[in-house]
Design a protein around this motif. Structure first.
Motif, PDB file in Angstrom:
ATOM      1  N   SER A  67       0.840  -1.191   0.000  1.00 49.55           N
ATOM      2  CA  SER A  67       0.000   0.000   0.000  1.00 49.55           C
ATOM      3  C   SER A  67       0.878   1.244   0.000  1.00 49.55           C
ATOM      4  O   SER A  67       1.988   1.233   0.544  1.00 49.55           O
ATOM      5  CB  SER A  67      -0.906   0.013   1.243  1.00 49.55           C
ATOM      6  N   GLU A  68       0.389   2.325  -0.570  1.00 54.47           N
ATOM      7  CA  GLU A  68       1.173   3.554  -0.624  1.00 54.47           C
ATOM      8  C   GLU A  68       1.395   4.148   0.765  1.00 54.47           C
ATOM      9  O   GLU A  68       2.278   4.976   0.954  1.00 54.47           O
ATOM     10  CB  GLU A  68       0.492   4.577  -1.524  1.00 54.47           C
ATOM     11  N   ASN A  69       0.608   3.731   1.737  1.00 53.74           N
ATOM     12  CA  ASN A  69       0.774   4.233   3.102  1.00 53.74           C
ATOM     13  C   ASN A  69       1.718   3.376   3.939  1.00 53.74           C
ATOM     14  O   ASN A  69       2.007   3.723   5.089  1.00 53.74           O
ATOM     15  CB  ASN A  69      -0.582   4.332   3.800  1.00 53.74           C
ATOM     16  N   ASP A  70       2.180   2.255   3.407  1.00 53.44           N
ATOM     17  CA  ASP A  70       3.134   1.428   4.132  1.00 53.44           C
ATOM     18  C   ASP A  70       4.509   2.080   4.050  1.00 53.44           C
ATOM     19  O   ASP A  70       4.918   2.578   2.997  1.00 53.44           O
ATOM     20  CB  ASP A  70       3.183   0.015   3.549  1.00 53.44           C
ATOM     21  N   LEU A  71       5.227   2.077   5.160  1.00 52.37           N
ATOM     22  CA  LEU A  71       6.458   2.856   5.281  1.00 52.37           C
ATOM     23  C   LEU A  71       7.668   1.964   5.504  1.00 52.37           C
ATOM     24  O   LEU A  71       7.557   0.836   5.995  1.00 52.37           O
ATOM     25  CB  LEU A  71       6.327   3.850   6.440  1.00 52.37           C
ATOM     26  N   CYS A  72       8.816   2.491   5.147  1.00 52.10           N
ATOM     27  CA  CYS A  72      10.071   1.762   5.298  1.00 52.10           C
ATOM     28  C   CYS A  72      11.104   2.659   5.957  1.00 52.10           C
ATOM     29  O   CYS A  72      11.122   3.867   5.747  1.00 52.10           O
ATOM     30  CB  CYS A  72      10.587   1.305   3.935  1.00 52.10           C
ATOM     31  N   SER A  73      11.949   2.071   6.778  1.00 48.14           N
ATOM     32  CA  SER A  73      12.986   2.805   7.500  1.00 48.14           C
ATOM     33  C   SER A  73      14.314   2.096   7.346  1.00 48.14           C
ATOM     34  O   SER A  73      14.396   0.869   7.445  1.00 48.14           O
ATOM     35  CB  SER A  73      12.607   2.889   8.988  1.00 48.14           C
ATOM     36  N   ARG A 303       3.231  -1.261   8.529  1.00 45.21           N
ATOM     37  CA  ARG A 303       1.844  -0.858   8.314  1.00 45.21           C
ATOM     38  C   ARG A 303       1.215  -0.559   9.667  1.00 45.21           C
ATOM     39  O   ARG A 303       1.265  -1.390  10.576  1.00 45.21           O
ATOM     40  CB  ARG A 303       1.034  -1.942   7.604  1.00 45.21           C
ATOM     41  N   GLY A 304       0.644   0.620   9.800  1.00 44.45           N
ATOM     42  CA  GLY A 304       0.013   1.003  11.053  1.00 44.45           C
ATOM     43  C   GLY A 304      -1.275   1.753  10.803  1.00 44.45           C
ATOM     44  O   GLY A 304      -1.510   2.268   9.705  1.00 44.45           O
TER      45      GLY A 304
END
Length: 343
Positions: A67-73, A303-304
């Motif tokens: 999803s475009e809202n899933d983030l990576c660090s 994902r949150g």
């Protein structure tokens, strides 16, 4: 392996090696570009069942965000892939949980402000601000715990250099007799690679401000200043605790009585805290030889429920930093962004 079947870690096709040799697997949830696959632990120990599941609030491995809202660090991916020693699993998991909690707090403040029927919303906002500061202070010590435990496993290539044990707390690493150490002093005191010592020095100013703010509230009996409820958001005077003479607002954000939005201050505090994690990962990665990636060709995504609140906070912080608007005058403006969307 079919869904519903049981097996072992050897049946997970995405791993580089099925024998992790004392390393932990940060997630057993994978997205292969077409479908979700999850391996859930069952009895007896070391047995897994493959199930159909997808995340609501979790971490997963994938080649790209589902999803475009899933983030990576970089920090979370660095630990999950190459520095995933059993000894760092607990503080690593705690930092993951703190990130979720910070995102929830950011999302909660607009909800509180919209609750106009309650006359006590500013008190609720004050408690949320205190919580955010406490969490940010905690993240620095959890980060130091991760670094220390990783450093304990490092073998120096030069036998003439004696490796020294690192301090347990971030404050004890950067301070000597309450005075900040320079990078050179830290490198000499702990026999650290200079890039790592410089990383500590870069994040000392933000840490000290957060530490002072937290200690004033907890140990010195100070109270959080008054928070005002404006027409569209919560407002404060041009200071927040130990962050004084703040120059982060644009002219059109300051209203006639000198009050300014609270949110940008919190955005920059959270950005400064989590960017420290990012910077240490980017520094440790090329400085020390680590394991090969546990899940090659994939990254760990987050994902949150409140990822969008984090995205807005970091976009706002990045915009202000690019304009030279910093909470700490001595801090070097950085292009680092803790969370990103692209793979």
């Amino acid at each position: 392996m079919e869904f519903g079947k049981t097996g072992s870690i050897a049946d997970i096709p995405f791993l580089a090696k099925t024998d992790l040799r004392g390393r932990f697997l940060a997630s057993t949830l994978f997205y292969d570009g077409n479908e979700w696959q999850m391996w859930m632990p069952i009895e007896p120990p070391e047995r897994l069942v493959k199930i159909r599941a997808w995340p609501a609030e979790s971490f997963y491995f994938s080649t790209s965000p589902e999803s475009e809202n899933d983030l990576c660090s970089e920090f979370l991916n660095f630990i999950a892939q190459v520095a995933n020693l059993q000894s760092v699993q607990r503080p690593f998991s705690a930092i993951q949980d703190d990130i979720f909690n910070l995102s929830a707090s950011l999302a909660k403040l607009p909800i509180l402000h919209s609750s106009t029927q309650s006359p006590g919303t500013t008190r609720l906002a004050a408690t949320e601000v205190e919580y955010i500061l406490f969490i940010c202070r905690s993240v620095f010590d959890l980060l130091q715990e991760v670094i220390k435990r990783l450093w304990d496993t490092v073998h120096l290539t030069d036998p003439a250099i004696k490796k020294k044990e690192l301090k347990k707390s971030f404050a004890d690493m950067i301070l000597h007799a309450k005075v900040p150490r320079t990078a050179e002093q830290m490198a000499d005191r702990f026999n650290l690679p200079m890039p790592l010592a410089e990383c500590y020095e870069r994040h000392t100013p933000m840490f000290l401000k957060i530490r002072q703010f937290r200690d004033d509230l907890v140990h010195r009996g100070h109270r959080l200043q008054t928070i005002f409820s404006g027409e569209n958001e919560f407002l404060i005077t041009k200071r927040l605790g130990s962050f004084r003479d703040i120059n982060i607002w644009r002219d059109d954000e300051i209203i006639t009585n000198g009050l300014a939005p609270l949110a940008p201050v919190l955005n920059l505090i959270i950005n400064g805290t989590l960017t420290a994690c990012e910077d240490f990962a980017l520094t440790l990665g090329p400085t020390i030889k680590w394991h090969e990636p546990t899940v090659p060709n994939m990254k760990l995504y987050m994902r949150g429920y409140y990822n969008e609140s984090l995205k807005r906070a970091f976009a706002d912080a990045a915009s202000r930093l690019s304009e030279g608007r910093s909470l700490v005058a001595s801090i070097r403006h950085s292009a680092l962004s803790f969370l990103r969307v692209k793979s």
